[in-house]
Design a protein around this motif. Structure first.
Motif, PDB file in Angstrom:
ATOM      1  N   LEU A 109       0.806  -1.238   0.000  1.00 21.27           N
ATOM      2  CA  LEU A 109       0.000   0.000   0.000  1.00 21.27           C
ATOM      3  C   LEU A 109       0.834   1.282   0.000  1.00 21.27           C
ATOM      4  CD1 LEU A 109      -2.643  -1.050   2.717  1.00 21.27           C
ATOM      5  CD2 LEU A 109      -3.053  -0.780   0.266  1.00 21.27           C
ATOM      6  N   HIS A 110       2.166   1.173   0.123  1.00 15.93           N
ATOM      7  CA  HIS A 110       2.958   2.373   0.452  1.00 15.93           C
ATOM      8  C   HIS A 110       2.892   3.474  -0.603  1.00 15.93           C
ATOM      9  CE1 HIS A 110       5.993   0.794  -2.310  1.00 15.93           C
ATOM     10  NE2 HIS A 110       6.659   1.911  -2.188  1.00 15.93           N
ATOM     11  N   ASP A 111       2.614   3.120  -1.859  1.00 15.23           N
ATOM     12  CA  ASP A 111       2.608   4.123  -2.937  1.00 15.23           C
ATOM     13  C   ASP A 111       1.242   4.286  -3.580  1.00 15.23           C
ATOM     14  OD1 ASP A 111       5.153   5.235  -3.055  1.00 15.23           O
ATOM     15  OD2 ASP A 111       5.949   3.721  -4.429  1.00 15.23           O
ATOM     16  N   ILE A 112       0.163   3.876  -2.904  1.00 19.50           N
ATOM     17  CA  ILE A 112      -1.130   3.904  -3.629  1.00 19.50           C
ATOM     18  C   ILE A 112      -1.547   5.328  -4.006  1.00 19.50           C
ATOM     19  CG2 ILE A 112      -2.167   1.703  -2.928  1.00 19.50           C
ATOM     20  CD1 ILE A 112      -3.745   3.273  -0.872  1.00 19.50           C
ATOM     21  N   GLY A 113      -0.982   6.329  -3.316  1.00 21.50           N
ATOM     22  CA  GLY A 113      -1.268   7.713  -3.714  1.00 21.50           C
ATOM     23  C   GLY A 113      -0.766   8.025  -5.119  1.00 21.50           C
ATOM     24  N   LYS A 114       0.081   7.146  -5.677  1.00 22.56           N
ATOM     25  CA  LYS A 114       0.540   7.372  -7.063  1.00 22.56           C
ATOM     26  C   LYS A 114      -0.612   7.240  -8.054  1.00 22.56           C
ATOM     27  CE  LYS A 114       5.442   6.486  -6.774  1.00 22.56           C
ATOM     28  NZ  LYS A 114       6.550   5.561  -7.039  1.00 22.56           N
ATOM     29  N   MET A 115      -1.703   6.625  -7.612  1.00 26.01           N
ATOM     30  CA  MET A 115      -2.858   6.500  -8.503  1.00 26.01           C
ATOM     31  C   MET A 115      -3.485   7.878  -8.777  1.00 26.01           C
ATOM     32  SD  MET A 115      -4.540   2.920  -7.245  1.00 26.01           S
ATOM     33  CE  MET A 115      -3.540   1.439  -6.995  1.00 26.01           C
ATOM     34  N   SER A 131       3.768  14.575  -4.020  1.00 25.47           N
ATOM     35  CA  SER A 131       2.460  14.605  -3.352  1.00 25.47           C
ATOM     36  C   SER A 131       1.847  13.210  -3.212  1.00 25.47           C
ATOM     37  CB  SER A 131       1.494  15.534  -4.097  1.00 25.47           C
ATOM     38  OG  SER A 131       1.097  14.935  -5.316  1.00 25.47           O
ATOM     39  N   HIS A 132       2.458  12.192  -3.846  1.00 23.49           N
ATOM     40  CA  HIS A 132       1.876  10.839  -3.711  1.00 23.49           C
ATOM     41  C   HIS A 132       1.886  10.399  -2.249  1.00 23.49           C
ATOM     42  CE1 HIS A 132       6.063   9.208  -3.758  1.00 23.49           C
ATOM     43  NE2 HIS A 132       5.549   8.149  -3.173  1.00 23.49           N
ATOM     44  N   VAL A 133       2.828  10.931  -1.447  1.00 22.08           N
ATOM     45  CA  VAL A 133       2.890  10.483  -0.052  1.00 22.08           C
ATOM     46  C   VAL A 133       1.687  11.028   0.727  1.00 22.08           C
ATOM     47  CG1 VAL A 133       4.247  10.479   2.063  1.00 22.08           C
ATOM     48  CG2 VAL A 133       5.403  10.347  -0.140  1.00 22.08           C
ATOM     49  N   GLN A 150       6.371   7.687   5.870  1.00 25.15           N
ATOM     50  CA  GLN A 150       7.787   8.010   6.123  1.00 25.15           C
ATOM     51  C   GLN A 150       8.759   7.379   5.122  1.00 25.15           C
ATOM     52  OE1 GLN A 150       8.940   7.217  10.200  1.00 25.15           O
ATOM     53  NE2 GLN A 150       7.251   8.390  11.065  1.00 25.15           N
ATOM     54  N   HIS A 151       8.270   6.688   4.095  1.00 17.02           N
ATOM     55  CA  HIS A 151       9.237   5.942   3.280  1.00 17.02           C
ATOM     56  C   HIS A 151      10.140   6.824   2.427  1.00 17.02           C
ATOM     57  CE1 HIS A 151       6.062   6.151   0.124  1.00 17.02           C
ATOM     58  NE2 HIS A 151       7.014   5.894  -0.749  1.00 17.02           N
ATOM     59  N   HIS A 152       9.813   8.122   2.298  1.00 17.87           N
ATOM     60  CA  HIS A 152      10.729   9.041   1.590  1.00 17.87           C
ATOM     61  C   HIS A 152      11.432  10.005   2.539  1.00 17.87           C
ATOM     62  CE1 HIS A 152       9.909   7.786  -2.498  1.00 17.87           C
ATOM     63  NE2 HIS A 152       8.604   7.821  -2.250  1.00 17.87           N
ATOM     64  N   GLU A 153      11.286   9.776   3.850  1.00 23.17           N
ATOM     65  CA  GLU A 153      12.038  10.604   4.804  1.00 23.17           C
ATOM     66  C   GLU A 153      13.485  10.129   4.840  1.00 23.17           C
ATOM     67  OE1 GLU A 153      10.875  13.205   6.165  1.00 23.17           O
ATOM     68  OE2 GLU A 153       8.678  12.966   6.084  1.00 23.17           O
ATOM     69  N   VAL A 191      14.221  -0.704   1.410  1.00 25.38           N
ATOM     70  CA  VAL A 191      13.685  -1.596   0.382  1.00 25.38           C
ATOM     71  C   VAL A 191      13.123  -0.785  -0.802  1.00 25.38           C
ATOM     72  CG1 VAL A 191      11.876  -3.297  -0.084  1.00 25.38           C
ATOM     73  CG2 VAL A 191      13.262  -3.486   1.984  1.00 25.38           C
ATOM     74  N   ASP A 192      12.516   0.360  -0.497  1.00 24.85           N
ATOM     75  CA  ASP A 192      11.952   1.201  -1.570  1.00 24.85           C
ATOM     76  C   ASP A 192      13.057   1.687  -2.516  1.00 24.85           C
ATOM     77  OD1 ASP A 192       9.630   2.640  -2.675  1.00 24.85           O
ATOM     78  OD2 ASP A 192      10.773   4.418  -2.116  1.00 24.85           O
ATOM     79  N   ILE A 193      14.166   2.147  -1.941  1.00 24.79           N
ATOM     80  CA  ILE A 193      15.276   2.632  -2.790  1.00 24.79           C
ATOM     81  C   ILE A 193      15.892   1.460  -3.558  1.00 24.79           C
ATOM     82  CG2 ILE A 193      17.586   3.689  -2.781  1.00 24.79           C
ATOM     83  CD1 ILE A 193      16.676   5.231  -0.229  1.00 24.79           C
TER      84      ILE A 193
HETATM   85 FE   LIG Z   1       6.946   6.473  -2.804  1.00 30.10          FE
END
Ligand SMILES: [Fe+2]
Ligand SMILES: [Fe+2]
Length: 378
Positions: free
Chosen positions: A242-248, A271-273, A296-299, A325-327
């Motif tokens: 679910l971490h990036d669902i704002g990308k939708m 703004s996806h976050v 927090q995954h882009h902090e 893991v995201d990077i």
């Molecule tokens: Fe992301």
């Protein structure tokens, strides 16, 4: 690299892109299709069916896009010929029809085409049609995997599509559905039976799904390897999905831009976050850890990340794992504009260039546990 196929005029074969073959006698139409698809796919063009038939033993198209009236055979007859040959029997085909007459649609369906579009075709329609067909081809292949891997892929893609519908309709997501879809994934990870999942998803054409599933799988592995309690492994797995669902909410042109984003595009992308947080917070029974992972995954540990600029001890441990893991996933993902980086190279970049951003002790653990298993996928 250049392509020198007979009868084929366009070049630039890039290995990490799917190849779409366009068969159309009209130079203007062919150019329009070429321009619409070039960012996302390798394109091979043919002016007639004979040129294509002569070249088919040398090329590996993902999809054929055939104009109804193309000489010499016309699309319907060409598809019938393809379906008779064992080598080309299963090639996915879309026919571009001159009209949506009943007769035309019947002919397209009877000759064995997988889909059709009626001209003039909108760019967005052609891209969606190709993407859907690529995905159904990839998803069909999943049936050959062991049951637990098939269930993990099928369940997560279905829930991901459902999430897209919920988001489009402004409805809350159902956490129970996400949890159930992730259970086979966790089972596959814990029984060391997950490589087929990572390999099976890599050619899927919905990049947000591919990335989210890879992050979910690797976070699940990470949690299992450092012996976190079961409920935290579940939060990592579902949080990964679910971490990036704002990308939708991010426009397709920015999300899939083949190249670097300019500063205003990057602001939109960032703004996806906040979009993800807003979307997750609509759901009352969502475990807090999931919102934390997504938020927090882009902090970054030195406070230069986004959206809050959190520093050091303010960063949650599960979110630190998610950032690593995201990077790692972004560097090793296959994108239309870049080849995937080898896992060892990605880890070297992270160690050498990102030590002020990510938790270096956790990165050491990640590296130690996964380098061998991750080396086996490309
Ligand atoms: Fe992301
Ligand atoms: Fe991500």
């Amino acid at each position: 690299m250049d392509c020198n196929h007979d009868g084929c005029d366009h070049k630039h074969i890039v290995d990490h892109k799917h190849t779409i073959v366009v068969v159309d006698h009209n130079d203007d139409h062919r150019k329009q299709t070429f321009d619409a698809l070039l960012s996302f796919y390798n394109i091979l063009e043919f002016r007639n069916t004979n040129g294509l038939l002569d070249s088919l033993h040398k090329i590996r198209p993902a999809i054929l896009l055939i104009d109804e009236a193309v000489p010499s055979h016309g699309a319907f007859e060409l598809v019938r010929l393809l379906r008779l040959n064992p080598r080309t029997r299963r090639l996915p085909v879309i026919i571009l029809l001159s009209s949506d007459s009943r007769q035309n649609i019947l002919a397209a369906s009877e000759c064995g085409a997988d889909g059709w579009l009626v001209k003039p075709v909108l760019r967005s329609d052609i891209i969606r049609k190709i993407s859907d067909l690529l995905n159904s081809t990839v998803e069909e292949e999943w049936q050959k995997l062991p049951a637990v891997q098939f269930k993990a892929l099928k369940g997560t893609v279905e829930v991901f599509n459902k999430l897209a519908d919920s988001i489009a309709n402004g409805e809350p997501i159902i956490y129970d559905d996400v949890g159930k879809a992730c259970d086979p994934l966790i089972e596959a990870v814990n029984s060391d039976n997950f490589m087929g999942i990572l390999n099976g998803v890599k050619n899927h054409d919905n990049y947000t799904y591919v990335h989210s599933l890879r992050v979910a799988t690797m976070l699940s592995l990470f949690g299992h390897a450092i012996q976190l309690p079961v409920h935290e492994q579940k939060i990592l797995t579902t949080g990964g999905l679910l971490h990036d669902i704002g990308k939708m909410y991010i426009p397709h042109s920015i999300l899939n831009k083949p190249g670097k984003l300019d500063s205003s595009e990057f602001e939109v992308m960032k703004s996806h976050v906040t979009q993800t947080i807003k979307c997750l917070e609509k759901n009352d029974d969502l475990p807090n850890g999931i919102v934390t992972i997504a938020g927090q995954h882009h902090e970054k540990l030195d406070g230069t990340g986004y959206p809050f600029g959190l520093e050091g001890s303010k960063l949650n441990d599960l979110a630190r794992m998610a950032a690593i893991v995201d990077i790692f996933s972004a560097l090793t993902d296959r994108r239309v504009y870049k080849a995937p980086m080898a896992p060892e190279d990605a880890l070297s970049v992270m160690i050498n260039e990102m030590s002020r951003h990510i938790d270096i002790d956790l990165l050491g653990l990640f590296r130690q546990r996964f380098l061998d298993s991750l080396r086996t996928f490309d």
